[in-house]
Motif scaffolding. Structure first.
Motif, PDB file in Angstrom:
ATOM      1  N   GLU A  36       7.936 -14.089   5.115  1.00 13.02           N
ATOM      2  CA  GLU A  36       8.403 -12.766   4.708  1.00 13.02           C
ATOM      3  C   GLU A  36       7.999 -11.722   5.746  1.00 13.02           C
ATOM      4  OE1 GLU A  36       7.484 -11.633   0.735  1.00 13.02           O
ATOM      5  OE2 GLU A  36       8.046 -13.560  -0.093  1.00 13.02           O
ATOM      6  N   PRO A  37       8.742 -10.635   5.819  1.00 12.20           N
ATOM      7  CA  PRO A  37       8.390  -9.602   6.797  1.00 12.20           C
ATOM      8  C   PRO A  37       7.061  -8.926   6.456  1.00 12.20           C
ATOM      9  CG  PRO A  37      10.136  -8.816   5.367  1.00 12.20           C
ATOM     10  CD  PRO A  37       9.929 -10.273   5.052  1.00 12.20           C
ATOM     11  N   ILE A  38       6.441  -8.366   7.481  1.00 11.11           N
ATOM     12  CA  ILE A  38       5.161  -7.687   7.287  1.00 11.11           C
ATOM     13  C   ILE A  38       5.429  -6.316   6.666  1.00 11.11           C
ATOM     14  CG2 ILE A  38       3.156  -6.726   8.448  1.00 11.11           C
ATOM     15  CD1 ILE A  38       3.424  -8.935  10.512  1.00 11.11           C
ATOM     16  N   THR A  39       4.953  -6.136   5.451  1.00 13.99           N
ATOM     17  CA  THR A  39       5.125  -4.883   4.721  1.00 13.99           C
ATOM     18  C   THR A  39       3.749  -4.320   4.381  1.00 13.99           C
ATOM     19  OG1 THR A  39       5.187  -6.042   2.610  1.00 13.99           O
ATOM     20  CG2 THR A  39       7.304  -5.689   3.711  1.00 13.99           C
ATOM     21  N   ALA A  40       3.752  -3.177   3.742  1.00 16.57           N
ATOM     22  CA  ALA A  40       2.489  -2.570   3.321  1.00 16.57           C
ATOM     23  C   ALA A  40       1.786  -3.456   2.291  1.00 16.57           C
ATOM     24  CB  ALA A  40       2.737  -1.179   2.748  1.00 16.57           C
ATOM     25  N   LEU A  41       2.537  -4.095   1.416  1.00 15.04           N
ATOM     26  CA  LEU A  41       1.942  -4.989   0.426  1.00 15.04           C
ATOM     27  C   LEU A  41       1.308  -6.198   1.099  1.00 15.04           C
ATOM     28  CD1 LEU A  41       1.415  -5.698  -2.527  1.00 15.04           C
ATOM     29  CD2 LEU A  41       3.635  -6.819  -2.575  1.00 15.04           C
ATOM     30  N   PHE A  42       1.955  -6.718   2.122  1.00  6.26           N
ATOM     31  CA  PHE A  42       1.422  -7.848   2.874  1.00  6.26           C
ATOM     32  C   PHE A  42       0.075  -7.490   3.501  1.00  6.26           C
ATOM     33  CE2 PHE A  42       1.109 -10.422   6.756  1.00  6.26           C
ATOM     34  CZ  PHE A  42       1.295 -11.693   6.238  1.00  6.26           C
TER      35      PHE A  42
END
Length: 61
Positions: A36-42
């Motif tokens: 999955e893409p790197i997001t704030a949740l990640f």
């Protein structure tokens, strides 16, 4: 009697928090495996591993 109830309440909350922290780690591993893409949740889940309170909070969501 009050001390026993307080101790049991603390134990239950500690176990729930630890369980949610472990769930956070599993969700993070799932996000990595799914690429999955790197997001704030990640990033928050990564930070939630050493910051146990954040990790246990994120484990519920």
């Amino acid at each position: 009697m009050t001390k026993i109830i307080l101790a049991l309440t603390f134990l239950v909350l500690a176990l729930l928090g630890f369980g949610a922290w472990v769930v956070n780690i599993f969700k993070l591993v799932g996000m990595i495996v799914a690429n999955e893409p790197i997001t704030a949740l990640f990033i928050a889940r990564i930070a939630g591993i050493p910051l146990v309170f954040l990790g246990s909070f994120l484990g519920w969501f």
